[in-house]
Design a protein around this motif. Structure first.
Motif, PDB file in Angstrom:
ATOM      1  N   VAL A 153       0.846  -1.184   0.000  1.00  0.00           N
ATOM      2  CA  VAL A 153       0.000   0.000   0.000  1.00  0.00           C
ATOM      3  C   VAL A 153       0.886   1.240   0.000  1.00  0.00           C
ATOM      4  O   VAL A 153       1.719   1.412   0.885  1.00  0.00           O
ATOM      5  N   ILE A 213      -2.424   6.661  -2.984  1.00  0.00           N
ATOM      6  CA  ILE A 213      -3.822   6.748  -2.543  1.00  0.00           C
ATOM      7  C   ILE A 213      -4.214   8.206  -2.310  1.00  0.00           C
ATOM      8  O   ILE A 213      -5.324   8.626  -2.644  1.00  0.00           O
ATOM      9  N   GLU A 257      -6.703  -0.979  -1.149  1.00  0.00           N
ATOM     10  CA  GLU A 257      -6.345   0.363  -0.697  1.00  0.00           C
ATOM     11  C   GLU A 257      -7.467   1.042   0.085  1.00  0.00           C
ATOM     12  O   GLU A 257      -7.261   2.122   0.645  1.00  0.00           O
TER      13      GLU A 257
END
Length: 457
Positions: free
Chosen positions: A279, A284, A427
């Motif tokens: 991640v 993100i 995510e």
């Protein structure tokens, strides 16, 4: 419809490749699921109800501390003038501690909340959600028990010391709230918008519950300390129940389906190291930052005036001897009405989810700036004559407050629902946690600004 894996099962391969290399190559080329199992049902809406309760508990310390305004006014009253039979809400001239307590408690809540929302987002994939949630709930329970004990202690001779201790407890409580809130939102980001709405709706419902408790106690003629005793007992019982039900939640099939691995992919037959998907917070953030800024603006503008300024806004008929004007106006309008408007906005957003365009959402969030000057022009007391009272009628203030609350709830829930959709499945938890960080920044800066707004009256 589940997507179909189109990678050929039989294809030409180099005879020099080792068998392990073949497996690793296949795992890297296609990590899509072969099939998705049927989603189980949420029997008796058990998971939905528990998420609602967890939403209430995430803001429970804030709601119970802020709504017990009558208790704090009593604790910080001028003891040289007013004896023990006079309620804080009936005191006409507020002491400095009384006038500024709500703003200070907002700052003491928001700043640690922000710091630990950031830390929670950073450690989300290092410490399990179960450990974070259970630890924060248990420590919150301990601090609320300490608060309950202080209700029974006479603090008249050391009000400033009690003031500082109270702020310290508020700081620690909001550390717990931040970890709990970030963890719960991270988990619920894996569920459908209905469950996200349950958590967010629960936060608003907690405010309604606390305000009703205050109003009922005042209607029954309970003293400030007795009312506070009831509040904090209810708060402690609620936390205990939430601990038990959270453990139940983690055992349900519906919860495990959404949180644990739901897909059987071709990589399950290859190297175990290939199943790990890293991640990247920066990636993100690029996907959700516009929604994040919208979330920040919503809470920044709201906390700039609520509850620091709104708790000081009095009825036009205050001092006439009417109980509505002198006793019930602030808890009913400043707390109950705002919480109802906030709740209605959040529930409505969960059903409509419009607009979906992130730029339009940002513009609407920015437009809420108008509520800052509108609130400042209402009948907030005491005033230092920096702002004149323009909206001195009760109905004018009620309309302004309700629209502020309605838009706050609607846009807060809308951004919380839409942001995780911008991220991939693995995510979503981090995306939801990042959104809570933006919320925390708005809360912290808005609460800090509210200190200056009170002094500017």
């Amino acid at each position: 419809m589940a997507s179909i894996n189109t990678t050929p099962l039989l294809q030409e391969i180099d005879s020099e490749l080792e068998e392990n290399d073949i497996h690793e190559s296949l795992a890297i080329k296609d990590n899509k699921p072969l099939f998705k199992p049927i989603e189980p049902k949420d029997k008796f809406y058990t998971v939905y109800f528990i998420f609602y309760l967890l939403g209430i508990v995430t803001l429970l310390p804030w709601n119970f501390y802020v709504t017990a305004n009558d208790y704090w006014m009593y604790k910080f009253r001028d003891t040289d003038i007013h004896n023990n039979t006079v309620k804080g809400s009936e005191v006409k001239d507020k002491t400095p501690l009384q006038a500024e307590f709500t703003s200070y408690i907002s700052v003491a809540s928001a700043v640690p909340n922000l710091v630990f929302l950031v830390l929670n987002a950073a450690i989300a994939h290092r410490v399990s959600a179960n450990k974070r949630i259970l630890a924060s709930l248990l420590f919150m329970l301990l601090l609320m028990l300490v608060t309950l004990i202080f209700v029974l202690i006479d603090t008249d001779k050391w009000q400033h010391g009690f003031f500082m201790i109270t702020l310290g407890i508020v700081v620690l409580l909001n550390v717990c709230s931040a970890v709990l809130s970030g963890s719960v939102f991270g988990i619920v980001g894996n569920f459908s918008p209905v469950y996200i709405t349950a958590v967010i709706g629960g936060q608003a419902l907690g405010g309604i519950f606390a305000a009703l408790a205050e109003i009922v106690s005042l209607a029954l003629g309970a003293s400030s300390t007795h009312a506070a005793l009831v509040y904090f007992i209810i708060g402690n019982v609620t936390i205990v129940i939430s601990v038990v039900l959270y453990i139940v939640l983690t055992k349900t099939v519906f919860y495990k389906y959404h949180i644990e691995d739901k897909f059987l992919s071709i990589s399950d037959f290859g190297s175990s190291s290939s199943t790990t998907q890293l991640v990247c917070h920066s990636v993100i953030l690029k996907k959700v930052w516009i929604y994040g800024v919208s979330m920040f603006l919503v809470f920044f503008f709201s906390l700039s005036v609520y509850p620091g300024v709104t708790v000081l806004i009095e009825s036009e008929g205050r001092g006439s001897g009417n109980k509505w004007n002198d006793v019930f106006f602030v808890p009913t309008i400043a707390y109950l009405l705002f919480s109802i408007g906030d709740y209605v906005g959040r529930i409505t957003a969960g059903r409509l989810q419009q607009p979906k365009n992130e730029t339009v959402v940002l513009i609407l969030s920015l437009a809420r700036f108008v509520f800052i000057p509108l609130m400042m022009l209402c009948n907030a007391q005491p005033r230092h004559h920096h702002w004149d009272v323009v909206f001195n009628k009760d109905y004018e203030y009620i309309i302004i407050l309700f629209l502020c609350a309605l838009s706050n709830g609607y846009l807060a829930n809308l951004t919380a629902i839409l942001a995780p959709r911008k991220a991939d499945d693995y995510e979503k938890e981090t995306a939801a946690a990042i959104m809570t960080v933006f919320m925390g920044i708005g809360l912290a800066l808005g609460s800090t600004l509210s200190l200056f707004m009170v002094k500017m009256l």
